[in-house]
Design a protein around this motif. Structure first.
Motif, PDB file in Angstrom:
ATOM      1  N   UNK A 154       0.853  -1.190   0.000  1.00  0.00           N
ATOM      2  CA  UNK A 154       0.000   0.000   0.000  1.00  0.00           C
ATOM      3  C   UNK A 154       0.886   1.237   0.000  1.00  0.00           C
ATOM      4  N   UNK A 155       0.536   2.217  -0.819  1.00  0.00           N
ATOM      5  CA  UNK A 155       1.333   3.441  -0.897  1.00  0.00           C
ATOM      6  C   UNK A 155       0.406   4.644  -1.036  1.00  0.00           C
ATOM      7  N   UNK A 156       0.776   5.729  -0.348  1.00  0.00           N
ATOM      8  CA  UNK A 156       0.025   6.978  -0.426  1.00  0.00           C
ATOM      9  C   UNK A 156       1.015   8.132  -0.492  1.00  0.00           C
ATOM     10  N   UNK A 157       0.631   9.166  -1.190  1.00  0.00           N
ATOM     11  CA  UNK A 157       1.455  10.363  -1.353  1.00  0.00           C
ATOM     12  C   UNK A 157       0.673  11.540  -0.793  1.00  0.00           C
ATOM     13  N   UNK A 158       1.347  12.397  -0.036  1.00  0.00           N
ATOM     14  CA  UNK A 158       0.688  13.580   0.493  1.00  0.00           C
ATOM     15  C   UNK A 158       1.578  14.794   0.254  1.00  0.00           C
ATOM     16  N   UNK A 203      -7.607   7.359  -0.213  1.00  0.00           N
ATOM     17  CA  UNK A 203      -7.332   5.933  -0.110  1.00  0.00           C
ATOM     18  C   UNK A 203      -5.978   5.620  -0.720  1.00  0.00           C
ATOM     19  N   UNK A 204      -5.225   4.760  -0.040  1.00  0.00           N
ATOM     20  CA  UNK A 204      -3.917   4.355  -0.541  1.00  0.00           C
ATOM     21  C   UNK A 204      -4.079   3.445  -1.756  1.00  0.00           C
ATOM     22  N   UNK A 205      -3.094   3.479  -2.650  1.00  0.00           N
ATOM     23  CA  UNK A 205      -3.050   2.553  -3.778  1.00  0.00           C
ATOM     24  C   UNK A 205      -2.545   1.215  -3.251  1.00  0.00           C
ATOM     25  N   UNK A 206      -3.234   0.132  -3.549  1.00  0.00           N
ATOM     26  CA  UNK A 206      -2.818  -1.203  -3.130  1.00  0.00           C
ATOM     27  C   UNK A 206      -2.360  -2.020  -4.324  1.00  0.00           C
ATOM     28  N   UNK A 207      -1.182  -2.643  -4.208  1.00  0.00           N
ATOM     29  CA  UNK A 207      -0.635  -3.485  -5.270  1.00  0.00           C
ATOM     30  C   UNK A 207      -0.490  -4.896  -4.714  1.00  0.00           C
TER      31      UNK A 207
END
Length: 150
Positions: free
Chosen positions: A64-68, A96-100
């Protein structure tokens, strides 16, 4: 007659990026009892990220990755495993975080290039890696690094 004294109007200050990042990291948490957080970290958007993650367990994984940041609207995450390389767009400021999804197996690399922009971009990239039961891995396939082949 009563006089009412008007106070000068002050625009509310914009939310502090650190405060928004703290809230974002909470969105990355494991989402159930049958998931386990393996590792997590953050980095400055201007520095990017370059990590290799071990996925040798028995269960599938989700990265999971999120950018702020206010400086850019998106960053490009590249997931590499063996010869397969796949880019993903991470929208900065998304709720919402991107999930890979990544199946157990050899290690995989995740990279986000540094943002080279003047003035220097402030903000953070938050990520975590969880292991999960197969029914908790979302999406059309168990290996997003390969793309979905149905």
């Amino acid at each position: 007659m009563r006089m009412i004294r008007a106070l000068p109007f002050r625009w509310p200050s914009p939310p502090n990026p650190t405060t928004r990042c703290d809230a974002r990291s909470g969105a990355l948490g494991a989402d159930g009892e049958d998931t386990a957080k393996i590792t997590e970290a953050s980095s400055n958007v201007a520095s990017g990220m370059d990590r290799t993650l071990d996925t040798t367990g028995a269960k599938p994984y989700r990265f999971d990755v999120a950018c702020d940041t206010d400086g850019v609207s998106t960053v490009t995450l590249t997931v590499t495993r063996g010869e397969a390389k796949r880019p993903f767009e991470v929208r900065c400021g998304d709720r919402q975080a991107l999930g890979v999804n990544v199946p157990a197996g050899p290690a995989f690399a995740v990279t986000i290039p540094p943002i080279d922009k003047e003035p220097l971009t402030s903000g953070f990239i938050f990520w975590n890696l969880i292991s999960a039961e197969p029914h908790r891995v979302h999406g059309c396939c168990l290996d997003d690094s390969q793309g979905c082949k149905q």
